[in-house]
Design an enzyme around this catalytic site. Structure first.
Site, PDB file in Angstrom:
ATOM      1  N   SER A  10     -10.914  -0.748  -1.317  1.00  0.00           N
ATOM      2  CA  SER A  10      -9.656  -0.659  -0.559  1.00  0.00           C
ATOM      3  C   SER A  10     -10.223  -0.929   0.889  1.00  0.00           C
ATOM      4  CB  SER A  10      -9.078   0.718  -0.490  1.00  0.00           C
ATOM      5  OG  SER A  10      -8.301   0.787  -1.489  1.00  0.00           O
ATOM      6  N   VAL A  49      -6.178 -14.863  -7.243  1.00  0.00           N
ATOM      7  CA  VAL A  49      -6.347 -13.703  -6.130  1.00  0.00           C
ATOM      8  C   VAL A  49      -7.832 -13.820  -5.757  1.00  0.00           C
ATOM      9  CG1 VAL A  49      -6.136 -11.281  -5.649  1.00  0.00           C
ATOM     10  CG2 VAL A  49      -4.490 -12.073  -7.096  1.00  0.00           C
ATOM     11  N   LEU A  52      -5.012  -2.392  17.456  1.00  0.00           N
ATOM     12  CA  LEU A  52      -4.778  -3.238  18.743  1.00  0.00           C
ATOM     13  C   LEU A  52      -6.411  -3.248  19.418  1.00  0.00           C
ATOM     14  CD1 LEU A  52      -1.663  -1.402  19.767  1.00  0.00           C
ATOM     15  CD2 LEU A  52      -1.916  -3.622  18.569  1.00  0.00           C
ATOM     16  N   ASN A  74      -7.353  -2.530  22.449  1.00  0.00           N
ATOM     17  CA  ASN A  74      -7.083  -1.996  23.832  1.00  0.00           C
ATOM     18  C   ASN A  74      -8.183  -0.937  24.266  1.00  0.00           C
ATOM     19  OD1 ASN A  74      -7.020   0.066  21.839  1.00  0.00           O
ATOM     20  ND2 ASN A  74      -4.622   0.206  21.789  1.00  0.00           N
ATOM     21  N   HIS A 114      -3.836   6.060   3.407  1.00  0.00           N
ATOM     22  CA  HIS A 114      -4.475   4.844   3.004  1.00  0.00           C
ATOM     23  C   HIS A 114      -3.986   3.630   3.635  1.00  0.00           C
ATOM     24  CE1 HIS A 114      -5.786   1.843  -0.001  1.00  0.00           C
ATOM     25  NE2 HIS A 114      -6.507   2.778  -0.430  1.00  0.00           N
ATOM     26  N   ILE A 127      -8.746   1.846  23.534  1.00  0.00           N
ATOM     27  CA  ILE A 127      -9.159   3.269  22.755  1.00  0.00           C
ATOM     28  C   ILE A 127      -9.601   3.025  21.490  1.00  0.00           C
ATOM     29  CG2 ILE A 127      -7.680   4.617  24.307  1.00  0.00           C
ATOM     30  CD1 ILE A 127      -5.574   4.538  22.104  1.00  0.00           C
ATOM     31  N   ASN A 143     -12.950   0.362  -7.852  1.00  0.00           N
ATOM     32  CA  ASN A 143     -14.080   1.414  -7.521  1.00  0.00           C
ATOM     33  C   ASN A 143     -14.500   2.203  -8.744  1.00  0.00           C
ATOM     34  OD1 ASN A 143     -13.403   0.714  -5.188  1.00  0.00           O
ATOM     35  ND2 ASN A 143     -12.192   2.851  -4.729  1.00  0.00           N
ATOM     36  N   TYR A 159      -7.418 -11.794 -11.245  1.00  0.00           N
ATOM     37  CA  TYR A 159      -6.708 -12.849 -11.524  1.00  0.00           C
ATOM     38  C   TYR A 159      -7.192 -14.222 -10.895  1.00  0.00           C
ATOM     39  CZ  TYR A 159      -2.640 -10.040 -13.532  1.00  0.00           C
ATOM     40  OH  TYR A 159      -1.887  -9.276 -14.235  1.00  0.00           O
ATOM     41  N   ASP A 174      -2.720   3.219  18.211  1.00  0.00           N
ATOM     42  CA  ASP A 174      -3.902   2.161  18.169  1.00  0.00           C
ATOM     43  C   ASP A 174      -3.613   0.751  17.223  1.00  0.00           C
ATOM     44  OD1 ASP A 174      -6.068   0.858  19.347  1.00  0.00           O
ATOM     45  OD2 ASP A 174      -7.360   1.879  17.821  1.00  0.00           O
ATOM     46  N   ASP A 227       0.927  -1.335   0.124  1.00  0.00           N
ATOM     47  CA  ASP A 227      -0.103   0.125   0.147  1.00  0.00           C
ATOM     48  C   ASP A 227       0.885   1.167   0.035  1.00  0.00           C
ATOM     49  OD1 ASP A 227      -2.303   1.817   0.761  1.00  0.00           O
ATOM     50  OD2 ASP A 227      -3.119  -0.259   0.927  1.00  0.00           O
TER      51      ASP A 227
END
Length: 550
Positions: A454, A385, A294, A296, A283, A298, A371, A382, A257, A248
């Site tokens: 995405s 994929v 995570l 956690n 992105h 927050i 998109n 393919y 986070d 990416d």
């Protein structure tokens, strides 16, 4: 004084990929890529005075990168700048024993509401008066929101500006009046929902627009997001951590986070061991958070936390060659799942070869369908994929946000979900995933709400990582095509049909189920025959024993 001339003066050069077909035609000699690379370097040096292996960006020199298999060190692809004359000579000499493809550009698969901006011609009568409108953007407490993109459209003119540190912006339109203004859009950088106001009631000054905060932030308790609920969060067992590569735009290192286990950069001529920690667009950080934010107190949690995330930065200026290099690195890193929230319209035989190499190394490849609302893009198209289309959920976003523009009549049987207006679709679609109003991590650090295939792709990549962690049988398989196929099948087996057309949902939405594990991988043909042979052997032995005892 120096006369200004074009940098591109002289023979035009373009970047090409050069490799071999899987099988060389019998009437042609197989090409030795090592020897060919030396020939090309010698030719370009003779013609242009200089050539550069493994990099170089001087306008006066040709560059060539040698892409090698990470396991065998065999040269499989040349990424080289050539003229059309050079390409013609190579094709004449080697014919179909050599594949020569243009190194095409790839694009991120995030849909921005700003892309829908009306394309008014930049034209107004010479005597058209200027309309100047001042707006302040604030949060629900009246605090200024800086860095928000503000778009104001009229009948013939439009303007786009970004709010300053005081949340203020001034827009200038020609040939418009306050009565002719049609639409006002606000797209905040982080932390807030977007907003669209139709037929805005504006004054010249003292206009205020109030934005609503996202449910996830660094200062509020961890929020459970609709995408996570849709695919199901399950507790992943302790033990071997699943390794996921995110090819990416990079990663905002230090976000509280989401964290990364390592990475590599291919986008710029810098330090590849450090450049992956940058993310200019946000992105890649958003995608990484969806997979493994995570668990956690927050913000949010990812679909597959905890996992080891490896950002492989190919943006800006992503291309086939950079994606090939990133795939090779994913093989080298022994990752289990690769997420590719990118794509293009052109097909590449050489890129597909590396997708096949990754599958043969036991890696599941997951990619955004695209998109454009048209055919599925590459590499998602393919067969190697897993192609992911995007869906949204009714009521998961404010009605006056950009997200509302993506609702379509293609609804699920229960009316909860819809196929996103922007999603590419077709027979190549394998599954669908949450891709509208997806909140995740952004540089800043903070959180933002994005749309796109995405965003759908990392939900599915997260599901795959979670399923793998729950399946010791698949984990214990040799790292080969059978392993990647077993994980591919495990994801499909977890799908629930939404009742959407197959070209928009594939097998459906993969859903993790608590306290359940994927079925063991199906035996190969050889294994199945061995099992049948064993049953026959046992039956004959039993019959022999009965006869002897009779």
């Amino acid at each position: 004084m120096t006369e200004v001339t074009s940098k591109s003066a002289g023979p035009e050069k373009k970047k090409y990929l050069i490799g071999k077909p899987d099988i060389t035609p019998a009437h042609l000699d197989e090409v030795d890529l090592e020897r060919l690379s030396l020939e090309i370097a010698h030719r370009t040096q003779a013609d242009f005075g200089t050539a550069s292996l493994e990099g170089g960006d001087d306008q006066g020199q040709f560059t060539m990168e040698l892409l090698r298999d990470p396991e065998t060190n065999t040269l499989h692809t040349l990424s080289v700048e050539l003229t059309e004359q050079h390409v013609h000579e190579l094709q004449e000499r080697h014919q179909s024993a050599l594949i020569i493809e243009q190194d095409e550009e790839l694009f991120l698969q995030t849909h921005s509401g700003l892309q829908e901006m009306s394309q008014h011609p930049v034209f107004a009568p010479a005597n058209a008066k200027e309309l100047k409108v001042s707006i302040k953007v604030v949060d629900q407490s009246g605090v200024a929101v800086p860095g928000a993109r503000v778009d104001l459209m009229g009948e013939v003119w439009s303007d786009q500006q970004v709010t300053n540190t005081q949340g203020n912006v001034t827009l200038r339109l020609f040939g418009e009046t306050l009565d002719s203004l049609e639409e006002l859009r606000i797209k905040p950088a982080i932390g807030f929902w977007s907003k669209i106001i139709l037929d805005p009631n504006l004054a010249l000054k003292d206009n205020i627009v109030t934005l609503s905060a996202l449910p996830a932030s660094l200062n509020t308790p961890q929020s459970e997001l609709w995408g996570n609920k849709a695919v199901g969060n399950v507790a992943m067992p302790a033990g071997n951590r699943i390794r996921v590569a995110v090819i990416d735009s990079g990663f905002a290192d230090g976000h509280p986070d989401v964290s990364a286990a390592g990475g590599r950069g291919f986008a710029v001529d810098g330090n590849p061991d450090e450049d992956w920690k940058l993310d200019d667009s946000g992105h890649g950080t958003h995608v990484a958070g969806t997979i493994g934010a995570l668990n956690n107190a927050i913000g949010m949690r990812g679909v597959a936390e905890p996992v080891d995330i490896f950002p492989l930065r190919v943006f800006p200026k992503a291309s086939f060659s950079k994606l090939i290099a990133a795939i090779d690195t994913a093989i080298e890193l022994n990752v289990d799942v690769v997420n590719m929230s990118l794509g293009g319209t052109k097909e590449s035989q050489l890129l597909r070869q590396r997708m096949q190499a990754a599958r043969n190394a036991g890696i599941l490849l997951v990619a955004a369908a695209g998109n454009s609302g048209g055919p599925v893009m590459y590499p998602a198209a393919y067969p190697e994929v897993m192609a992911v289309a995007a869906i949204g959920k009714v009521g998961s976003f404010p009605a006056d946000s950009f997200h509302s523009r993506h609702v379509t009549p293609h609804k699920s049987q229960d009316g909860q979900y819809f196929s996103a207006a922007f999603t590419c679709y077709g027979p190549e679609i394998d599954v669908c995933g949450p891709g509208v109003a997806i909140i995740s991590t952004l540089p800043g650090p903070g959180f933002g709400s994005y749309d796109g295939t995405s965003m759908a792709s990392p939900h599915v990549a997260g599901v795959a990582a979670a399923l793998l962690s729950l399946s010791p049988a698949i984990q214990g398989m040799a790292r080969n095509a059978a392993r990647s196929q077993a994980l591919f099948d495990a994801v499909l087996n977890q799908c629930q049909s939404l009742g959407l057309p197959a070209e928009r949902q594939g097998s459906g939405l993969p859903v993790l189920r608590a306290a359940s594990t994927p079925p063991p991988p199906s035996p190969s043909a050889d294994e199945s025959w061995d099992a049948v042979s064993d049953l026959i052997r046992r039956a004959l032995e039993a019959a022999r024993a009965i006869k002897e005892n009779g």
